[in-house]
Design a protein around this motif. Structure first.
Motif, short mmCIF file in Angstrom:
data_model
loop_
_atom_site.label_atom_id
_atom_site.label_comp_id
_atom_site.label_asym_id
_atom_site.label_seq_id
_atom_site.Cartn_x
_atom_site.Cartn_y
_atom_site.Cartn_z
N GLY A 182 -27.47 -8.96 68.18
CA GLY A 182 -27.40 -8.73 69.77
C GLY A 182 -25.76 -8.87 69.41
N VAL A 183 -25.52 -7.93 70.48
CA VAL A 183 -23.98 -7.06 69.96
C VAL A 183 -24.05 -6.12 72.06
N ASP A 184 -22.33 -6.59 71.36
CA ASP A 184 -21.23 -6.52 73.45
C ASP A 184 -20.64 -5.56 73.40
N GLY A 185 -19.84 -5.36 72.11
CA GLY A 185 -18.78 -4.84 71.80
C GLY A 185 -17.36 -5.80 72.04
N SER A 186 -17.77 -6.94 71.59
CA SER A 186 -16.30 -7.44 71.05
C SER A 186 -16.23 -7.86 69.79
N PRO A 187 -14.80 -8.89 69.91
CA PRO A 187 -14.81 -9.40 68.10
C PRO A 187 -16.17 -9.50 67.58
N LEU A 188 -15.70 -10.85 68.30
CA LEU A 188 -17.67 -11.70 67.29
C LEU A 188 -19.02 -10.89 67.42
N SER A 189 -18.61 -9.65 68.22
CA SER A 189 -20.03 -9.16 68.32
C SER A 189 -19.47 -8.28 66.59
N VAL A 208 -32.43 -3.49 63.18
CA VAL A 208 -32.56 -3.77 64.57
C VAL A 208 -31.31 -4.10 65.45
N VAL A 209 -30.96 -3.40 65.81
CA VAL A 209 -29.30 -3.59 67.07
C VAL A 209 -29.77 -3.84 68.52
N VAL A 210 -29.24 -4.50 69.31
CA VAL A 210 -29.70 -4.25 70.14
C VAL A 210 -27.97 -4.63 71.61
N ARG A 211 -28.38 -3.38 71.65
CA ARG A 211 -27.31 -3.24 73.22
C ARG A 211 -27.96 -3.44 74.46
N ALA A 212 -28.16 -4.90 75.37
CA ALA A 212 -28.53 -5.22 76.44
C ALA A 212 -28.01 -5.71 77.58
N TRP A 213 -27.29 -5.38 78.04
CA TRP A 213 -26.36 -6.25 79.62
C TRP A 213 -27.32 -5.87 80.74
N GLU A 237 -22.53 6.90 78.06
CA GLU A 237 -20.68 5.79 77.11
C GLU A 237 -21.07 4.18 76.33
N VAL A 238 -22.52 3.30 76.86
CA VAL A 238 -22.73 2.58 75.57
C VAL A 238 -23.40 2.79 74.04
N ASP A 243 -23.43 3.97 68.33
CA ASP A 243 -22.74 4.93 67.40
C ASP A 243 -21.58 4.69 66.73
N GLU A 244 -20.79 4.46 67.79
CA GLU A 244 -19.59 4.00 66.82
C GLU A 244 -18.81 2.76 66.15
N GLN A 245 -19.45 1.89 66.74
CA GLN A 245 -19.40 0.76 66.09
C GLN A 245 -20.24 0.41 65.25
N LEU A 246 -21.81 0.79 64.55
CA LEU A 246 -21.76 1.02 63.67
C LEU A 246 -21.91 1.93 62.52
N ALA A 247 -21.13 3.15 62.32
CA ALA A 247 -20.79 4.30 61.78
C ALA A 247 -20.33 3.61 60.55
N GLY A 248 -19.65 2.76 60.69
CA GLY A 248 -18.60 2.42 59.40
C GLY A 248 -19.77 1.55 58.55
N TRP A 249 -20.98 1.22 59.16
CA TRP A 249 -21.71 -0.27 58.71
C TRP A 249 -22.50 0.25 57.90
#
Length: 323
Positions: A182-189, A208-213, A237-238, A243-249
């Motif tokens: 589960g991700v939310d864009g935070s540093p801990l995420s 499976v990467v889940v971004r729910a809000w 936008e989310v 996509d940007e967060q996961l690109a490097g990984w």
């Protein structure tokens, strides 16, 4: 004379043959045991992970005789002490045998300490790769909520904590299915994503990467929100940010198959539902909605109590700004 006898009783408890201060398990997988079947499941799970990671396994039993059984100023008969220590040693031997049978060749170290379980495990978590615990302790029933030790360690540990849950109708944790994070864009995420990619690579499992809000409670509001706000500019936008967060990984772990799930829903509902078919769920100890100083957020709390598979709780580093 009575004072002398009481002093002898305290000394006998506080300095038994096996006692040592709990020590940090640098670079190891730590598993806490208490003689329960849940703890033995945790030992098996932890032994496999230590073998996969090529790191030692530290099996820790904190028996805390003083706090568990006796008042501080009451002398304890030597026979009682010997019996309790024998039980503690037997618990540790059984756990070590289980670890060696599960992952032959794994390097196993033991810690048998006369301290309460929570502070002992927190000390051992310093520098550890993982801390692994059963979902419930001695005397627990299948399907019950996580025990107090598990909740406290998950909320304070210096290393990620894995709570080994089996799910309804299972006697062992699942060994197939995806890793869910589960991700939310935070540093801990971001730290949770790092742990999830590593686990997926180690197990050759899909991720499976889940971004729910929209974490609201009213079901009617939730249904209307889903109806009117699907594929909106905000959702686009989310997706772009994810996509940007996961690109490097994805570049670092090219062999990991990644599925993105972007949905307006409560994170805990999405993750609990997906835990039924997953082999591991990874989350931060709390998300963006948490208050400063909060130990566990509502999503991580729900998962350690009710998930259908093991749950990894990632804690912040001191440098993270969320705590």
């Amino acid at each position: 004379m009575a004072e002398e006898e009481r002093a002898k009783g305290r000394s006998a408890i506080e300095t038994p043959e096996d006692e040592a201060e709990p020590v940090a398990a640098e670079g190891a997988v730590v598993v806490g045991v208490d003689g329960s079947e849940a703890a033995l499941r945790a030992v098996r799970w932890a032994a496999e992970r230590a073998a996969w990671r090529s790191v030692p396994l530290h099996v820790v039993h904190a028996y805390g005789l003083v706090s568990r059984y006796f008042a501080m100023d009451v002398p304890v008969p030597p026979g009682v002490i010997e019996s309790l220590l024998a039980e503690a040693r037997a618990i540790l031997r059984e756990a070590v045998a289980e670890a060696e049978a599960t992952a032959s060749g794994v390097e196993v170290h033991t810690q048998l300490v006369n301290h309460p379980a929570v502070p002992a495990l927190l000390r051992c978590s310093q520098g550890a790769e993982l801390v692994v615990l059963g979902a419930s302790g001695f005397g627990g029933f299948a399907g019950m909520l996580a025990g107090s030790t598990t909740v406290a360690v998950a909320g304070h540990a210096a290393a990620p904590v894995v709570v080994v849950r089996c799910g309804e109708g299972r006697s062992a944790p699942p060994t197939s299915g995806p890793i869910v994070v589960g991700v939310d864009g935070s540093p801990l995420s971001e730290r949770a994503v790092a742990g999830a990619f590593e686990e997926a690579a180690l197990r050759s499992a899909p991720l499976v990467v889940v971004r729910a809000w929209m974490d609201v409670e009213d079901e009617g509001v939730m249904r209307r929100a889903k109806l009117f706000f699907t594929n909106t500019p905000e959702e686009d936008e989310v997706r772009a940010l994810l996509d940007e967060q996961l690109a490097g990984w994805e570049e670092k772990y090219p062999g990991v198959s990644v599925e993105r799930v972007v949905v307006r829903d409560r994170p805990r509902r999405q993750l609990l539902e997906r835990s039924r078919t997953a082999q591991l769920v990874v989350v931060g100890s709390r998300g963006r909605g948490g208050f400063t100083g909060m130990l566990l957020g509502s999503t991580s709390q729900a998962l350690i109590h009710h998930a259908g598979c093991p749950v990894m709780i990632v804690r912040p580093r001191d440098s993270d700004q969320e705590d």
